[in-house]
Design an enzyme around this catalytic site. Structure first.
Site, PDB file in Angstrom:
ATOM      1  N   ARG A  87      45.156  41.328  34.299  1.00 59.95           N
ATOM      2  CA  ARG A  87      43.799  41.298  33.765  1.00 59.95           C
ATOM      3  C   ARG A  87      43.502  39.968  33.092  1.00 59.95           C
ATOM      4  O   ARG A  87      42.411  39.759  32.581  1.00 59.95           O
ATOM      5  CB  ARG A  87      43.660  42.414  32.732  1.00 59.95           C
ATOM      6  CG  ARG A  87      42.616  43.481  33.095  1.00 59.95           C
ATOM      7  CD  ARG A  87      42.707  44.497  32.006  1.00 59.95           C
ATOM      8  NE  ARG A  87      41.681  45.455  31.920  1.00 59.95           N
ATOM      9  CZ  ARG A  87      41.804  46.729  32.285  1.00 59.95           C
ATOM     10  NH1 ARG A  87      42.878  47.155  32.878  1.00 59.95           N
ATOM     11  NH2 ARG A  87      40.829  47.564  32.046  1.00 59.95           N
ATOM     12  N   ARG A 126      31.034  59.516  32.375  1.00 62.26           N
ATOM     13  CA  ARG A 126      32.328  60.019  32.832  1.00 62.26           C
ATOM     14  C   ARG A 126      32.918  60.999  31.811  1.00 62.26           C
ATOM     15  O   ARG A 126      32.836  60.773  30.610  1.00 62.26           O
ATOM     16  CB  ARG A 126      33.247  58.792  32.972  1.00 62.26           C
ATOM     17  CG  ARG A 126      34.543  59.040  33.643  1.00 62.26           C
ATOM     18  CD  ARG A 126      35.058  57.807  34.295  1.00 62.26           C
ATOM     19  NE  ARG A 126      35.521  56.792  33.343  1.00 62.26           N
ATOM     20  CZ  ARG A 126      36.125  55.670  33.728  1.00 62.26           C
ATOM     21  NH1 ARG A 126      36.317  55.433  35.012  1.00 62.26           N
ATOM     22  NH2 ARG A 126      36.510  54.782  32.844  1.00 62.26           N
ATOM     23  N   ARG A 159      36.420  59.905  27.158  1.00 56.20           N
ATOM     24  CA  ARG A 159      37.452  58.994  26.657  1.00 56.20           C
ATOM     25  C   ARG A 159      36.824  58.131  25.561  1.00 56.20           C
ATOM     26  O   ARG A 159      35.699  57.681  25.717  1.00 56.20           O
ATOM     27  CB  ARG A 159      37.916  58.078  27.801  1.00 56.20           C
ATOM     28  CG  ARG A 159      39.229  58.496  28.438  1.00 56.20           C
ATOM     29  CD  ARG A 159      39.516  57.772  29.711  1.00 56.20           C
ATOM     30  NE  ARG A 159      39.447  56.322  29.623  1.00 56.20           N
ATOM     31  CZ  ARG A 159      39.666  55.498  30.648  1.00 56.20           C
ATOM     32  NH1 ARG A 159      39.982  55.990  31.829  1.00 56.20           N
ATOM     33  NH2 ARG A 159      39.589  54.194  30.507  1.00 56.20           N
ATOM     34  N   ARG A 170      33.942  46.330  26.783  1.00 58.07           N
ATOM     35  CA  ARG A 170      34.904  46.228  27.897  1.00 58.07           C
ATOM     36  C   ARG A 170      34.348  45.369  29.026  1.00 58.07           C
ATOM     37  O   ARG A 170      35.077  44.608  29.656  1.00 58.07           O
ATOM     38  CB  ARG A 170      35.262  47.628  28.428  1.00 58.07           C
ATOM     39  CG  ARG A 170      36.087  48.422  27.432  1.00 58.07           C
ATOM     40  CD  ARG A 170      36.238  49.859  27.867  1.00 58.07           C
ATOM     41  NE  ARG A 170      37.191  50.005  28.959  1.00 58.07           N
ATOM     42  CZ  ARG A 170      37.305  51.111  29.673  1.00 58.07           C
ATOM     43  NH1 ARG A 170      36.517  52.141  29.456  1.00 58.07           N
ATOM     44  NH2 ARG A 170      38.206  51.176  30.636  1.00 58.07           N
TER      45      ARG A 170
END
Ligand code: AMP
Length: 216
Positions: A87, A126, A159, A170
């Site tokens: 990443r 989500r 989450r 993010r």
């Protein structure tokens, strides 16, 4: 086959990995899943990673590199697909070095390109099952009973890093620290770009075409 899957969080990397694993028999190595497992087991590594993950920042390179090197060492001969790692350019350099020491290289980098707006919608909607890890979406992939896992009846959760504020962070982290990896791998001539705004099956079919050509 040794594959790296690149794309912002929420680009559909996990979903594509499932199709790739079943078609090519590769080992799916997700750095995020390994970290979440370490956290749920309460290990030292999990404790160290916690505050970075919950704020949408990256866990320090040295922790991740050591963790993923171990995972790769245990991969079967068929190969692996890396999801969420590397990443940073620093992680990619360390990965190349580790593979080089055992005479291996990355064969292909699959780059999933998605608009930020679509990602925000996908991620904030989500929901996941804390028991079995199944993933749902409040609009496009609803469970049979609202808020409850189809497989084991556990109450679904969001989450902590899928809440809107953390999602924005993010995405910013992705553009700043991870996107430069596309150029890093383009210099090696191994990047395949995919428009991942499409449905998952359409994206999977383009990926299969590219990999089938590569392996023949
Ligand atoms: P993911 O499920 O891949 O989106 O990862 C969840 C979180 O785990 C990320 O937001 C980071 O905090 C951490 N993480 C996962 N993979 C890496 C990595 N390769 N380098 C640094 N942090 C990572």
């Amino acid at each position: 086959m040794r594959i790296v899957l690149l794309g912002a969080p929420g680009a559909g990397k996990g979903t594509q990995c499932k199709s790739l694993v079943s078609r090519y028999g590769l080992l799916h190595l997700s750095s995020g899943d390994i970290l979440r497992q370490e956290r749920s087991e309460g290990t030292e590594l999990g404790k160290k990673a916690q505050r970075y993950m919950d704020s949408g920042a990256l866990v320090p390179d040295e922790i991740i590199i050591e963790m993923m090197a171990k995972a790769i060492d245990n991969a079967p001969a068929a190969g692996f697909i890396l999801d969420g790692f590397p990443r940073t350019v620093n992680q990619a350099v360390a990965l190349d070095k580790a593979l080089d020491e055992s005479g291996q290289t990355i064969d292909a980098v699959l780059n999933l390109e998605v608009d930020d707006g679509i990602i925000e919608k996908r991620m904030t909607g989500r929901r996941s099952c804390p028991q079995c890890g199944a993933v749902y979406h409040i609009e496009n992939m609803k469970p049979k009973t609202e808020g409850v896992c189809d497989h084991d009846g556990t109450e679904l959760i969001q989450r902590p890093d899928d809440n809107p504020k953390v999602v924005a962070k993010r995405l910013e982290t992705y553009h700043r620290q991870t996107e430069p990896l596309v150029d890093y791998y383009k210099k090696q001539g191994i990047v395949h770009d995919f428009d991942a705004n499409d449905e998952a099956e359409v994206v999977a079919s383009s990926i299969f075409d590219a990999l089938d050509t590569l392996s023949t």
